[in-house]
Design an enzyme around this catalytic site. Structure first.
Site, mmCIF file in Angstrom:
data_model
loop_
_atom_site.group_PDB
_atom_site.id
_atom_site.type_symbol
_atom_site.label_atom_id
_atom_site.label_comp_id
_atom_site.label_asym_id
_atom_site.label_seq_id
_atom_site.Cartn_x
_atom_site.Cartn_y
_atom_site.Cartn_z
ATOM 1 N N HIS A 164 0.738 -1.132 -0.023
ATOM 2 C CA HIS A 164 -0.089 -0.194 0.094
ATOM 3 C C HIS A 164 0.810 1.462 0.223
ATOM 4 O O HIS A 164 1.897 1.425 0.602
ATOM 5 C CB HIS A 164 -0.986 -0.022 1.326
ATOM 6 N N HIS A 167 1.003 4.700 2.145
ATOM 7 C CA HIS A 167 0.605 5.015 3.361
ATOM 8 C C HIS A 167 0.736 6.737 3.564
ATOM 9 O O HIS A 167 1.376 7.066 2.691
ATOM 10 C CB HIS A 167 1.395 4.521 4.536
ATOM 11 N N HIS A 212 -3.367 4.046 5.640
ATOM 12 C CA HIS A 212 -3.434 4.037 4.098
ATOM 13 C C HIS A 212 -3.701 5.292 3.680
ATOM 14 O O HIS A 212 -4.657 5.994 4.143
ATOM 15 C CB HIS A 212 -4.498 2.958 3.670
ATOM 16 N N HIS A 272 -11.410 0.386 2.997
ATOM 17 C CA HIS A 272 -10.390 -0.168 2.410
ATOM 18 C C HIS A 272 -10.888 -1.266 1.284
ATOM 19 O O HIS A 272 -11.802 -1.865 1.280
ATOM 20 C CB HIS A 272 -9.385 -1.095 3.422
ATOM 21 N N HIS A 303 -9.224 2.644 -0.545
ATOM 22 C CA HIS A 303 -8.383 3.698 -0.530
ATOM 23 C C HIS A 303 -7.483 3.973 -1.738
ATOM 24 O O HIS A 303 -7.100 3.100 -2.471
ATOM 25 C CB HIS A 303 -7.483 3.330 0.634
ATOM 26 N N ASP A 359 -4.764 1.559 -1.906
ATOM 27 C CA ASP A 359 -4.735 0.093 -1.921
ATOM 28 C C ASP A 359 -3.985 -0.224 -3.143
ATOM 29 O O ASP A 359 -4.775 -0.222 -4.202
ATOM 30 C CB ASP A 359 -6.213 0.020 -1.703
ATOM 31 N N HIS A 402 3.436 -5.258 4.079
ATOM 32 C CA HIS A 402 2.920 -5.955 5.058
ATOM 33 C C HIS A 402 3.559 -7.419 5.078
ATOM 34 O O HIS A 402 3.937 -8.032 4.133
ATOM 35 C CB HIS A 402 1.561 -5.902 5.063
ATOM 36 N N ARG A 458 4.255 -4.543 9.614
ATOM 37 C CA ARG A 458 5.000 -3.900 8.770
ATOM 38 C C ARG A 458 6.209 -4.480 8.354
ATOM 39 O O ARG A 458 7.360 -4.308 9.264
ATOM 40 C CB ARG A 458 5.105 -2.411 8.873
HETATM 41 CU CU LIG Z 1 -0.312 -0.869 4.336
HETATM 42 ZN ZN LIG Z 2 -6.498 0.411 2.338
#
Ligand SMILES: [Cu+2]
Ligand SMILES: [Zn+2]
Ligand SMILES: *[C@@H]1O[C@H](CO)[C@@H](O)[C@H](O)[C@H]1NC(C)=O
Length: 195
Positions: A84, A86, A101, A109, A121, A124, A163, A186
């Site tokens: 993603h 962020h 995000h 999401h 998002h 995403d 992630h 993370r």
């Molecule tokens: Cu993320």
């Molecule tokens: Zn998201």
């Protein structure tokens, strides 16, 4: 304008179309485009979070609001990993300072193929997949994120987070699924540095 000027403008447009076509072809074979390897519009160098992640991505503007992301990442566990953009360009605290995000439209999401003004998002980008050695080849064309500083979806100076777990793309059937995709900790992160 007179006829001469008009044909000059038309010829210019034709050239632009040809150049755009060439660009698309070059991007399609970016790794092997011997004629004119394009300079990336942004790069991302990964640093470790909870896992010893490293690697580099090249980002290319493909259209008014599209970005091609290409590169390699290592140090992951085998399998799928949420991927993603962020909201914050801060990698400290093992990537936690990158915040949530990137979500300029205040939506749930979701998956990269969901509606960006309703069900996804902006940040995403789904999952990447690491092989048994923990290496992932990344090649993602996303039409929502943007490298145009005037866009609400501009991702420059934000962070990409990888992630430790798989993103359920909003289909997990619990409240967190619509916030984080239950993608876990993370593994690593990198700043999106525009060029
Ligand atoms: Cu993320
Ligand atoms: Zn998201
Ligand atoms: C982390 O990964 C880098 C790059 O692959 C490697 O050079 C380094 O030794 C690794 N560090 C640890 C603690 O495993």
């Amino acid at each position: 304008m007179n006829l001469y000027e008009f044909s000059a403008v038309e010829a210019g447009k034709g050239l632009l179309v040809k150049m755009k076509l060439l660009l698309v072809v070059c991007l399609a074979v970016a790794a092997s485009c011997a004629v004119a390897p394009r300079r990336p519009n942004a790069v991302v160098d990964f640093v470790p979070g909870n896992d010893n992640v490293s690697g580099r991505l090249q980002l290319y503007r493909t259209d008014y609001a599209g970005v091609l992301i290409q590169g390699k990442v290592s140090g992951l566990t085998p399998g799928h990993h949420g991927f993603h953009v962020h909201a914050e360009g801060d990698l400290s605290g093992k990537c936690t300072a990158a915040g949530g995000h990137f979500n300029p439209f205040q939506t749930n999401h979701g998956s990269p193929y969901d509606n960006p003004v309703r069900d996804r998002h902006v940040g995403d980008l789904g999952n990447i997949q690491a092989d048994r050695y923990g290496n992932a080849d990344i090649y993602i064309h996303d039409t929502v994120i943007s490298l145009d500083p005037a866009s609400h979806a501009y991702i420059g100076n934000k962070a990409i987070v990888i992630h430790q777990g798989r993103d359920d793309l909003g289909r997990g059937g619990n409240p967190d699924s619509l916030k984080t995709g239950n993608a876990g900790g993370r593994a690593g992160c990198g700043l999106i540095v525009p060029h």
